[in-house]
Design an enzyme around this catalytic site. Structure first.
Site, mmCIF file in Angstrom:
data_model
loop_
_atom_site.group_PDB
_atom_site.id
_atom_site.type_symbol
_atom_site.label_atom_id
_atom_site.label_comp_id
_atom_site.label_asym_id
_atom_site.label_seq_id
_atom_site.Cartn_x
_atom_site.Cartn_y
_atom_site.Cartn_z
ATOM 1 N N ASP A 12 -14.003 -4.663 2.947
ATOM 2 C CA ASP A 12 -13.385 -4.454 4.033
ATOM 3 C C ASP A 12 -14.292 -3.698 5.270
ATOM 4 O O ASP A 12 -14.557 -4.683 6.172
ATOM 5 C CB ASP A 12 -12.274 -3.277 3.685
ATOM 6 C CG ASP A 12 -11.447 -2.994 4.923
ATOM 7 O OD1 ASP A 12 -11.748 -3.560 6.159
ATOM 8 O OD2 ASP A 12 -10.536 -2.086 4.845
ATOM 9 N N GLN A 71 0.632 -1.117 -0.120
ATOM 10 C CA GLN A 71 0.062 -0.007 0.185
ATOM 11 C C GLN A 71 0.828 1.271 -0.034
ATOM 12 O O GLN A 71 1.941 1.354 0.645
ATOM 13 C CB GLN A 71 -0.971 -0.029 1.071
ATOM 14 C CG GLN A 71 -0.335 -0.223 2.573
ATOM 15 C CD GLN A 71 -1.541 -0.297 3.704
ATOM 16 O OE1 GLN A 71 -2.614 0.171 3.429
ATOM 17 N NE2 GLN A 71 -1.089 -0.838 4.858
ATOM 18 N N SER A 87 -3.207 -3.840 9.064
ATOM 19 C CA SER A 87 -3.204 -2.401 9.196
ATOM 20 C C SER A 87 -1.917 -1.979 9.062
ATOM 21 O O SER A 87 -0.747 -2.737 9.607
ATOM 22 C CB SER A 87 -3.960 -1.852 10.309
ATOM 23 O OG SER A 87 -3.890 -0.445 10.391
ATOM 24 N N CYS A 88 -1.615 -0.801 8.712
ATOM 25 C CA CYS A 88 -0.282 -0.015 8.738
ATOM 26 C C CYS A 88 -0.006 0.179 10.056
ATOM 27 O O CYS A 88 1.211 0.322 10.414
ATOM 28 C CB CYS A 88 -0.391 1.366 7.757
ATOM 29 S SG CYS A 88 -1.651 2.296 8.159
ATOM 30 N N GLU A 138 -11.758 -2.124 -3.694
ATOM 31 C CA GLU A 138 -12.029 -2.328 -2.495
ATOM 32 C C GLU A 138 -12.998 -1.221 -1.938
ATOM 33 O O GLU A 138 -12.695 -0.149 -2.154
ATOM 34 C CB GLU A 138 -10.858 -2.444 -1.579
ATOM 35 C CG GLU A 138 -10.812 -2.802 -0.169
ATOM 36 C CD GLU A 138 -9.674 -3.022 0.910
ATOM 37 O OE1 GLU A 138 -9.745 -3.076 1.999
ATOM 38 O OE2 GLU A 138 -8.694 -3.163 -0.111
#
Length: 417
Positions: free
Chosen positions: A304, A171, A357-358, A270
């Site tokens: 998501d 991402q 997640s980041c 998404e």
């Protein structure tokens, strides 16, 4: 029993917790911060440095195995748990989870997870807590069995030792152009996410987004190696529905137009729209999937938001309300449930994407790799952080090391046989 003590250590997540509602409502950026008042409960400002909490299980021989707890970037959005509170989680872990940990057989992974993560006062434990403790338990079981975490999962779920690598998805964050170039030069399997989370990035009638999609395809042809055609995967955070409208035919028309501009590439979209509830999301996403399939479109819908827990994933998979389901690991909770979620998707012939997640850590990312490879997910997220290099290195190298060990184990098994 193999666990004699529990350690807790405060830590940092690899990115920030962001108030998605405030950003979607038009909060402006000033450098790296967002200006304006937060909207989502729990946020004191729109962007907050991500925190984490490490839980260490001290085994009887004084070896310590760790797992990390944290929330996701857009906490409190789409039915998710509120923003991670390390103090609250630390207190709950010490009071409730620690006594349970001292009273289980840590070599039996699924059994230990079931006993330790059972509800407290008739309420499910926070999902972040489940996530971190289940990582530590998986490492404990692997250590005690002298096996990899992936082998533990394969044994528990009666799966064959995997041979296939799982495609990795990177991402970009807001540094879109630079990070797209990095992804292309590194021949990433799936790219670039794009972070299309505001009207400015989506554009009037989606034109800004459409231009970006075409640029990514053109740039891939320009600087990518010959024959390199990654899957193009864009997260639009519901903006097709917000800008184009929630009429399903219009959403399908727009997605088909996007796919037509990049016909050489497989396309994932998404979170095309948010219909306000899990049930509405299931019903309408299933219709969008049907519309695209009936047209023979190559575009795939990825869900998501509003698909968080194992039960949510079951409902979406059984309704075929997506072509690909993101299994967002901190929102699912226990890593055992992430494994179950992948297998559920496979049973229902829906794609399984082990995401996350980041805001995660290197430890949680590496544990996720073992689940992804053991269950043979369709793709997995490069994490943690919002940069390409670090996340791709952590996840990619862990996968390659794991496959090397599994290949050796397989050869030994064949020689014994």
């Amino acid at each position: 029993m193999q666990i004699k003590d529990v350690l807790l250590a405060p830590g940092n997540g690899a990115f920030f917790y962001d108030d998605q509602a405030a950003i979607g409502s038009g909060a402006t950026q000033d450098g790296f911060i967002y200006v304006g008042r937060p909207i989502t409960p729990g946020f004191q400002s729109i962007r907050v440095p991500a925190s984490s909490l490490s839980v260490g299980l001290v085994l009887t021989n004084d070896v310590v195995v760790w797992g990390d707890m944290m929330g996701v970037q857009y906490s409190g959005a789409g039915g998710r748990d509120l923003m991670f509170d390390a103090n609250q989680i630390s207190d709950l872990t010490s009071r409730v989870v620690l006594p349970r940990l001292l009273d289980v057989d840590a070599s039996l992974y699924l059994d230990a997870c079931a006993k330790i993560l059972e509800p407290f006062e008739q309420e499910r434990l926070p999902l972040a807590l489940e996530y971190g403790v289940s990582q530590a338990l998986l490492r404990a079981a692997a250590y005690l069995q002298r096996a990899t975490m992936a082998e533990v999962i394969c044994a528990e779920f009666d799966l064959p030792l995997p041979t296939r690598r799982v495609p990795i998805y990177c991402q970009s964050g807001d540094a879109r152009e630079i990070n797209v170039d990095k992804m292309i030069l590194k021949s990433v399997d799936v790219l670039p996410h794009g972070l299309i989370n505001s009207r400015r990035k989506f554009g009037v009638d989606g034109q800004t987004f459409m231009d970006f999609v075409k640029w990514v395809a053109t740039r891939t042809r320009q600087i990518g190696r010959p024959g390199y055609y990654p899957v193009l995967h864009f997260d639009v955070y519901g903006w097709i529905g917000q800008e184009i409208g929630l009429e399903l035919q219009s959403i399908a028309d727009f997605i088909c137009r996007v796919a037509d501009t990049v016909q050489d590439f497989a396309l994932n979209i998404e979170s095309p729209a948010d219909f306000g509830s899990t049930q509405a999301q299931i019903e309408n996403y299933a219709k969008i999937v049907s519309l695209l399939d009936s047209r023979g479109s190559s575009a795939r819908i990825v869900v998501d938001e509003r698909c968080n827990t194992l039960e949510d994933i079951r409902l979406f998979a059984e309704a075929r309300a997506a072509h690909l389901i993101q299994i967002k690991t901190p929102d699912v909770g226990s890593l055992a449930d992430t494994a179950r979620a992948v297998l559920l998707c496979k049973e229902n012939r829906v794609g399984a994407y082990v995401g996350g997640s980041c805001t995660e850590t290197d430890l949680s990312a590496r544990a996720s790799v073992h689940i992804s490879v053991a269950t043979q997910a369709d793709m997995m997220l490069a994490k943690p952080g919002m940069g390409v290099d670090e996340a791709f290195s952590i996840v990619g190298n862990e996968q390659n090391r794991l496959l090397a060990m599994l290949n050796r184990q397989r050869a030994q098994n064949e020689n014994v046989g």
